[in-house]
Design a protein around this motif. Structure first.
Motif, mmCIF file in Angstrom:
data_model
loop_
_atom_site.group_PDB
_atom_site.id
_atom_site.type_symbol
_atom_site.label_atom_id
_atom_site.label_comp_id
_atom_site.label_asym_id
_atom_site.label_seq_id
_atom_site.Cartn_x
_atom_site.Cartn_y
_atom_site.Cartn_z
ATOM 1 N N PRO A 1 -10.134 6.187 52.806
ATOM 2 C CA PRO A 1 -11.112 7.128 52.235
ATOM 3 C C PRO A 1 -12.011 7.681 53.330
ATOM 4 O O PRO A 1 -12.332 6.980 54.301
ATOM 5 C CB PRO A 1 -11.890 6.265 51.244
ATOM 6 C CG PRO A 1 -11.709 4.857 51.726
ATOM 7 C CD PRO A 1 -10.345 4.803 52.350
ATOM 8 N N VAL A 2 -12.424 8.932 53.171
ATOM 9 C CA VAL A 2 -13.192 9.602 54.220
ATOM 10 C C VAL A 2 -14.475 8.860 54.558
ATOM 11 O O VAL A 2 -14.832 8.696 55.728
ATOM 12 C CB VAL A 2 -13.512 11.051 53.787
ATOM 13 C CG1 VAL A 2 -14.437 11.720 54.798
ATOM 14 C CG2 VAL A 2 -12.230 11.851 53.616
ATOM 15 N N ASN A 3 -15.183 8.379 53.541
ATOM 16 C CA ASN A 3 -16.485 7.751 53.804
ATOM 17 C C ASN A 3 -16.374 6.378 54.450
ATOM 18 O O ASN A 3 -17.388 5.754 54.768
ATOM 19 C CB ASN A 3 -17.298 7.663 52.504
ATOM 20 C CG ASN A 3 -16.584 6.860 51.424
ATOM 21 O OD1 ASN A 3 -15.522 6.280 51.666
ATOM 22 N ND2 ASN A 3 -17.153 6.831 50.230
ATOM 23 N N ALA A 4 -15.149 5.884 54.642
ATOM 24 C CA ALA A 4 -14.980 4.575 55.276
ATOM 25 C C ALA A 4 -15.013 4.661 56.793
ATOM 26 O O ALA A 4 -15.056 3.633 57.472
ATOM 27 C CB ALA A 4 -13.663 3.946 54.835
ATOM 28 N N LEU A 5 -14.997 5.869 57.350
ATOM 29 C CA LEU A 5 -14.823 6.022 58.789
ATOM 30 C C LEU A 5 -16.134 6.134 59.560
ATOM 31 O O LEU A 5 -16.138 5.990 60.779
ATOM 32 C CB LEU A 5 -13.953 7.253 59.073
ATOM 33 C CG LEU A 5 -12.516 7.139 58.559
ATOM 34 C CD1 LEU A 5 -11.760 8.433 58.810
ATOM 35 C CD2 LEU A 5 -11.791 5.965 59.197
ATOM 36 N N ASP A 6 -17.243 6.394 58.894
ATOM 37 C CA ASP A 6 -18.521 6.516 59.601
ATOM 38 C C ASP A 6 -18.850 5.237 60.365
ATOM 39 O O ASP A 6 -19.262 5.277 61.530
ATOM 40 C CB ASP A 6 -19.646 6.843 58.618
ATOM 41 C CG ASP A 6 -19.505 8.227 58.012
ATOM 42 O OD1 ASP A 6 -18.763 9.046 58.602
ATOM 43 O OD2 ASP A 6 -20.119 8.486 56.966
ATOM 44 N N GLU A 7 -18.664 4.099 59.713
ATOM 45 C CA GLU A 7 -18.952 2.818 60.359
ATOM 46 C C GLU A 7 -18.024 2.576 61.540
ATOM 47 O O GLU A 7 -18.447 2.057 62.581
ATOM 48 C CB GLU A 7 -18.808 1.681 59.345
ATOM 49 C CG GLU A 7 -19.072 0.300 59.933
ATOM 50 C CD GLU A 7 -18.829 -0.817 58.934
ATOM 51 O OE1 GLU A 7 -18.960 -1.997 59.330
ATOM 52 O OE2 GLU A 7 -18.494 -0.514 57.771
ATOM 53 N N VAL A 8 -16.763 2.969 61.406
ATOM 54 C CA VAL A 8 -15.792 2.776 62.479
ATOM 55 C C VAL A 8 -16.195 3.584 63.707
ATOM 56 O O VAL A 8 -16.175 3.079 64.838
ATOM 57 C CB VAL A 8 -14.383 3.178 62.009
ATOM 58 C CG1 VAL A 8 -13.390 3.107 63.168
ATOM 59 C CG2 VAL A 8 -13.929 2.280 60.876
ATOM 60 N N ASP B 1 -6.518 14.600 58.646
ATOM 61 C CA ASP B 1 -6.307 14.580 57.209
ATOM 62 C C ASP B 1 -4.876 14.143 56.910
ATOM 63 O O ASP B 1 -3.935 14.512 57.625
ATOM 64 C CB ASP B 1 -6.551 15.962 56.604
ATOM 65 C CG ASP B 1 -8.008 16.391 56.727
ATOM 66 O OD1 ASP B 1 -8.869 15.493 56.801
ATOM 67 O OD2 ASP B 1 -8.277 17.606 56.747
ATOM 68 N N VAL B 2 -4.723 13.367 55.856
ATOM 69 C CA VAL B 2 -3.391 12.971 55.408
ATOM 70 C C VAL B 2 -2.845 14.078 54.518
ATOM 71 O O VAL B 2 -3.512 14.523 53.580
ATOM 72 C CB VAL B 2 -3.444 11.638 54.639
ATOM 73 C CG1 VAL B 2 -2.064 11.286 54.094
ATOM 74 C CG2 VAL B 2 -3.957 10.533 55.544
ATOM 75 N N ALA B 3 -1.646 14.544 54.825
ATOM 76 C CA ALA B 3 -1.035 15.585 54.006
ATOM 77 C C ALA B 3 -0.828 15.059 52.590
ATOM 78 O O ALA B 3 -0.508 13.884 52.402
ATOM 79 C CB ALA B 3 0.307 16.004 54.603
ATOM 80 N N PRO B 4 -1.018 15.901 51.580
ATOM 81 C CA PRO B 4 -0.862 15.444 50.188
ATOM 82 C C PRO B 4 0.458 14.741 49.930
ATOM 83 O O PRO B 4 0.503 13.725 49.246
ATOM 84 C CB PRO B 4 -0.974 16.749 49.389
ATOM 85 C CG PRO B 4 -1.793 17.656 50.250
ATOM 86 C CD PRO B 4 -1.416 17.306 51.664
ATOM 87 N N THR B 5 1.544 15.254 50.496
ATOM 88 C CA THR B 5 2.854 14.622 50.271
ATOM 89 C C THR B 5 2.895 13.232 50.878
ATOM 90 O O THR B 5 3.448 12.305 50.299
ATOM 91 C CB THR B 5 3.967 15.482 50.883
ATOM 92 O OG1 THR B 5 3.660 15.744 52.267
ATOM 93 C CG2 THR B 5 4.099 16.799 50.144
ATOM 94 N N ALA B 6 2.282 13.075 52.063
ATOM 95 C CA ALA B 6 2.256 11.758 52.698
ATOM 96 C C ALA B 6 1.401 10.790 51.898
ATOM 97 O O ALA B 6 1.738 9.611 51.734
ATOM 98 C CB ALA B 6 1.738 11.874 54.131
#
Length: 301
Positions: free
Chosen positions: A223-230, A278-283
């Motif tokens: 999820p996008v909001n999981a990367l701020d901490e990383v 971004d992860v492609a929708p199909t992926a």
């Protein structure tokens, strides 16, 4: 036996070309965004093939000829002669300037500052001149023969330092990046990508005991909001990690300066990088299907 060998070789070549295509896509995206068309890329590729064939694939005791380079690269002898006769068109001035500015910042952090514990360490100040621990002394020690004002202007322009009201120079970024300089960023692209690719290609052929350290961790459905901490953690711990090894390598470099000449020299590089896309929708849907099949998600959703 011969047919199997040829098939294996063709398969290996196919895999290599597929890997090359994957490697090329982000580079081509970068080039097209900056107006570099295919014909310009081809000219640079020809130069690279010829230079590598000349430097790394010569025969002992023999001069590397246009004919042999032609055989190795698949280029015509006429093309080989043309490229070899052309004057080098890529200026090394910017590269030299960036390397020297980076050495000044590295020396400041390593020898003129306390050991870094966190990314939130207080900014560091030096008097412009007039003492053994001044910015001018720092430049004289680490930049070779570059004028103090030139180095100061470069670091101010890059946002690495600021000037205090008392005339001091304050380091506000412990890492020099030519963030405001398109030419500088392009040189970093060439140098840093070269070292990473050289590490990977070395490891493809090296015995396990001779392989260079090469590791990464990656996840493809976050999820996008999981990367701020990383990102924040990497900016902090990654900087501490690199400064630790910078001190170790600098000490080895000082020891080598007192060693007997002729023992050989090495250039060593330690790097960290972070990437996201971004992860492609199909992926994303494919990952979800796999997780469902493994019972990792609620199948009713």
């Amino acid at each position: 036996m011969g047919n199997n060998s040829q098939m294996n070789k063709a398969s290996a070549t196919g895999h290599l070309l597929t890997a090359l295509l994957t490697l090329m896509r982000p580079l081509v995206r970068f080039l097209l965004a900056r107006g570099i068309a295919f014909d310009s890329f081809v000219e640079v590729a020809k130069r690279a093939f010829i230079e590598v064939a000349e430097k790394d694939f010569g025969l002992p005791g023999k001069r590397q000829t246009d004919s042999r380079i032609s055989v190795l690269t698949g280029l015509t002898r006429k093309e080989v002669a043309r490229v070899r006769d052309e004057a080098e068109s890529l200026s090394m001035v910017a590269d030299q300037r960036l390397n020297r500015a980076a050495r000044v910042v590295s020396g400041w952090v390593r020898d003129f500052a306390p050991v870094k514990k966190t990314a939130k360490a207080a900014p560091m100040k030096l008097a412009l001149d007039g003492s053994e621990r001044s910015f001018a002394e720092l430049v004289r020690r680490y930049s070779g023969d570059m004028p103090v004002q030139s180095v100061l202007d470069e670091l101010l322009r890059a946002g690495t330092v600021t000037r205090g009201t008392d005339g001091s120079v304050q380091l506000v970024n412990r890492t020099y990046l030519a963030a405001k300089d398109e030419v500088g960023k392009v040189f970093l692209l060439g140098n840093d990508a070269r070292d990473l690719i050289a590490t990977i290609t070395h490891n493809l052929d090296a015995k396990p005991e001779a392989a260079y350290f090469q590791r990464k961790t990656s996840y493809n459905n976050l999820p996008v909001n999981a990367l701020d901490e990383v990102r924040e953690l990497l900016r902090d711990d990654g900087q501490v990690f690199l400064e630790r090894f910078d001190r170790i390598l600098a000490e080895k470099d000082r020891d080598m300066n007192t060693a007997v000449l002729g023992e050989g020299r090495k250039r060593a590089v330690i790097g960290l990088y972070y990437f996201e896309e971004d992860v492609a929708p199909t992926a994303s849907k494919r990952v979800e299907r796999i997780e469902k099949s493994q019972g990792k998600v609620d199948k009713k959703k």
